[in-house]
Structure formats: structure tokens, C-alpha cells
Design a protein around this motif. Structure first.
Motif, short mmCIF file in Angstrom:
data_model
loop_
_atom_site.label_atom_id
_atom_site.label_comp_id
_atom_site.label_asym_id
_atom_site.label_seq_id
_atom_site.Cartn_x
_atom_site.Cartn_y
_atom_site.Cartn_z
N SER A 59 -14.21 -4.74 -10.04
CA SER A 59 -13.83 -6.11 -10.38
C SER A 59 -15.06 -6.96 -10.68
O SER A 59 -15.07 -7.76 -11.62
N GLY A 60 -16.09 -6.78 -9.88
CA GLY A 60 -17.32 -7.54 -10.08
C GLY A 60 -18.02 -7.19 -11.38
O GLY A 60 -18.55 -8.07 -12.06
N ALA A 61 -18.03 -5.91 -11.72
CA ALA A 61 -18.64 -5.50 -12.98
C ALA A 61 -17.93 -6.16 -14.16
O ALA A 61 -18.57 -6.68 -15.09
N ARG A 62 -16.61 -6.16 -14.11
CA ARG A 62 -15.84 -6.79 -15.19
C ARG A 62 -16.08 -8.30 -15.20
O ARG A 62 -16.26 -8.90 -16.25
N LEU A 63 -16.08 -8.92 -14.03
CA LEU A 63 -16.28 -10.37 -13.95
C LEU A 63 -17.66 -10.76 -14.49
O LEU A 63 -17.78 -11.72 -15.26
N ARG A 64 -18.68 -10.03 -14.13
CA ARG A 64 -20.02 -10.33 -14.65
C ARG A 64 -20.05 -10.20 -16.18
O ARG A 64 -20.68 -11.00 -16.87
N ASP A 65 -19.34 -9.22 -16.71
CA ASP A 65 -19.25 -9.07 -18.16
C ASP A 65 -18.52 -10.27 -18.77
O ASP A 65 -18.97 -10.82 -19.78
N TRP A 66 -17.41 -10.67 -18.17
CA TRP A 66 -16.69 -11.84 -18.67
C TRP A 66 -17.59 -13.06 -18.72
O TRP A 66 -17.49 -13.87 -19.64
N LEU A 67 -18.45 -13.22 -17.72
CA LEU A 67 -19.29 -14.41 -17.62
C LEU A 67 -20.57 -14.30 -18.44
O LEU A 67 -21.25 -15.31 -18.67
N GLY A 68 -20.92 -13.09 -18.85
CA GLY A 68 -22.18 -12.88 -19.55
C GLY A 68 -23.38 -13.00 -18.62
O GLY A 68 -24.46 -13.42 -19.03
N LEU A 69 -23.20 -12.64 -17.35
CA LEU A 69 -24.27 -12.72 -16.36
C LEU A 69 -24.68 -11.34 -15.89
O LEU A 69 -23.84 -10.45 -15.75
N ASP A 70 -25.97 -11.17 -15.62
CA ASP A 70 -26.40 -9.93 -14.98
C ASP A 70 -26.30 -10.11 -13.46
O ASP A 70 -26.00 -11.21 -12.97
N ALA A 71 -26.54 -9.06 -12.73
CA ALA A 71 -26.38 -9.10 -11.27
C ALA A 71 -27.33 -10.10 -10.63
O ALA A 71 -26.95 -10.79 -9.68
N THR A 72 -28.55 -10.21 -11.13
CA THR A 72 -29.51 -11.15 -10.55
C THR A 72 -29.01 -12.59 -10.66
O THR A 72 -29.06 -13.36 -9.70
N GLN A 73 -28.49 -12.94 -11.82
CA GLN A 73 -27.96 -14.29 -12.03
C GLN A 73 -26.70 -14.51 -11.18
O GLN A 73 -26.57 -15.55 -10.53
N PHE A 74 -25.82 -13.53 -11.20
CA PHE A 74 -24.55 -13.65 -10.50
C PHE A 74 -24.75 -13.83 -9.00
O PHE A 74 -24.03 -14.60 -8.35
N TYR A 75 -25.71 -13.12 -8.43
CA TYR A 75 -25.93 -13.17 -6.98
C TYR A 75 -26.97 -14.21 -6.57
O TYR A 75 -27.43 -14.21 -5.43
N ASP A 76 -27.30 -15.12 -7.47
CA ASP A 76 -28.20 -16.22 -7.13
C ASP A 76 -27.33 -17.38 -6.63
O ASP A 76 -26.64 -18.03 -7.42
N PRO A 77 -27.33 -17.66 -5.32
CA PRO A 77 -26.44 -18.70 -4.79
C PRO A 77 -26.79 -20.10 -5.28
O PRO A 77 -25.94 -20.99 -5.22
N THR A 78 -28.00 -20.30 -5.81
CA THR A 78 -28.32 -21.62 -6.36
C THR A 78 -27.64 -21.83 -7.71
O THR A 78 -27.58 -22.96 -8.20
N LEU A 79 -27.12 -20.77 -8.31
CA LEU A 79 -26.39 -20.85 -9.57
C LEU A 79 -24.88 -20.70 -9.36
O LEU A 79 -24.09 -21.45 -9.92
N VAL A 80 -24.50 -19.69 -8.57
CA VAL A 80 -23.09 -19.30 -8.44
C VAL A 80 -22.67 -19.30 -6.98
O VAL A 80 -23.29 -18.63 -6.14
N ALA A 81 -21.63 -20.07 -6.67
CA ALA A 81 -21.01 -20.02 -5.35
C ALA A 81 -19.80 -19.09 -5.44
O ALA A 81 -19.08 -19.09 -6.44
N ILE A 82 -19.60 -18.29 -4.41
CA ILE A 82 -18.46 -17.38 -4.35
C ILE A 82 -17.71 -17.66 -3.05
O ILE A 82 -18.21 -17.36 -1.96
N LEU A 83 -16.54 -18.27 -3.18
CA LEU A 83 -15.73 -18.62 -2.03
C LEU A 83 -14.32 -18.07 -2.22
O LEU A 83 -13.47 -18.73 -2.83
N PRO A 84 -14.06 -16.87 -1.73
CA PRO A 84 -12.70 -16.35 -1.85
C PRO A 84 -11.75 -17.14 -0.97
O PRO A 84 -12.17 -17.87 -0.07
N MET A 85 -10.48 -16.99 -1.21
CA MET A 85 -9.48 -17.67 -0.40
C MET A 85 -9.45 -17.12 1.02
O MET A 85 -9.11 -17.83 1.96
#
Length: 193
Positions: A59-85
Motif C-alpha cells: 500500500s505504501g509503495a503505491r501511495l508514494r507513487d501516487w504522490l510522486g514522493l520517494d521514501a526519504t520525502q515520504f518519511y520526513d515528518p516535517t513534510l508529511v504527517a501520517i495519522l491513521p484512524m
């Protein structure tokens, strides 16, 4: 700054629903007050529970592709917050993972969202995130078809799980219409390209 660190520490040590979790609590989330993009997902799956890393799966691989982000960008909390329900793996049922435990959103969601003053875009992945953030939006297909209603600040998306391959095949307009606009917005917000 210390308020958000204290809150994150409290969430990471949460035991609100420990008795209902088949593999015990292991909250998985990512947050920093500088984040401009919020991913509101469902709950960690079995693989994410094991690694402790959000979207550390197909799911994460597909989501990163959808966003056009690499793993470094995606896992940078100063850029991306991840708060599941739900922050912990809820276990599996007859048709996949169980729904997120309701205790997480009821107890933690509002205080955590208050820690995101720079938030500019919220992505709602799947029905549970949609129901909490946009309760009148209908089902996920209706909400995604009507994606422009909250744009450019909120965007409902199908969950990027491989379980939704059929949905993606049946709705080719999603990849053609929504994903290019989403990638462009993410690049503008995060300064990525």
C-alpha cells in the motif's frame, strides 16, 4: 514544540484498547508541526505492526507513487504527517483487516490535528478516514468522484491497498484525472520534483 513531543510520547505509550488488540499495542504514526501534508489512513496492517514503520508495505509503495514522493520525502515528518484512524493493528477478520479501533480517534485525533498549524492538504484514505473527516460525503467511490468539492485542501482517495486493484481497474478516470493533479499539488506544497 514540547507540547507535540509530549503528546507523541503519550500516544506511543497508549494502552487504551490493549485488551482488544490480538498482537498488543504498537502505535504507528508520524507527526511534526511543520508538516503540510496529512495522510489520514485506516490502521496499520500486520506488516506495518511488525516493522513499526507506517506504510511499510505494498500500500505504501503505491501511495508514494501516487504522490510522486520517494521514501526519504515520504518519511520526513516535517513534510508529511501520517495519522491513521487507528494507530495499532486491529487484527484480521473474514474479509481482511478489522476496522480501526474507535478509541484512537475518539481520544487522540483532535489533539494531534491541533499540532499541525501548517497543514494545507489532507488525504483521506478509505472509508474510515472519510467517515471521520467528511461524514456527509457518502461512500468512497462517490467521494472520490466528487474529489473537487474539498480541493485543494482535502482529497478523498481509495485506499492504495492491492485489495483495491479491481476498483482501480473499474475507475480509470482516477489515474487519468486525479493523480496528475495530486502529484502537482504535492510538489507545490513540499517543494519536491
Amino acid at each position: 514544540m514540547s507540547d507535540y513531543i509530549t503528546l507523541l510520547d503519550q500516544v506511543r505509550h497508549c494502552r487504551l484498547c490493549a485488551d482488544q488488540l490480538p498482537q498488543g499495542p504498537r502505535p504507528v504514526l508520524q507527526l511534526h508541526p511543520s508538516a503540510r501534508l496529512l495522510i489520514a489512513g485506516q490502521a496499520p496492517g500486520r506488516k506495518v505492526h511488525a516493522s513499526g514503520i507506517a506504510f511499510d508495505d505494498a500500500s505504501g509503495a503505491r501511495l508514494r507513487d501516487w504522490l510522486g514522493l520517494d521514501a526519504t520525502q515520504f518519511y520526513d515528518p516535517t513534510l508529511v504527517a501520517i495519522l491513521p484512524m487507528g494507530f495499532c493493528y486491529p487484527g484480521s477478520g473474514p474479509h481482511g483487516d478489522l476496522p480501526p479501533r474507535p478509541e484512537c480517534a475518539a481520544h487522540w485525533r483532535v489533539p494531534l490535528l491541533q499540532q499541525l498549524p501548517k497543514l494545507q492538504l489532507t488525504l483521506l484514505l478509505g472509508q474510515h478516514a472519510l467517515a471521520w473527516h467528511l461524514p456527509a460525503a457518502g461512500n468512497i467511490t462517490q467521494a472520490v468522484r466528487n474529489w473537487q468539492a474539498g480541493w485543494p485542501h482535502i482529497l478523498p482517495l481509495p485506499h492504495p491497498s492491492p485489495r483495491n486493484n479491481l476498483w482501480l481497474q473499474r475507475n480509470p478516470w482516477f489515474a487519468a484525472e486525479v493523480l496528475p493533479v495530486l502529484r502537482q499539488r504535492v510538489q507545490q506544497l513540499l517543494g519536491t520534483s
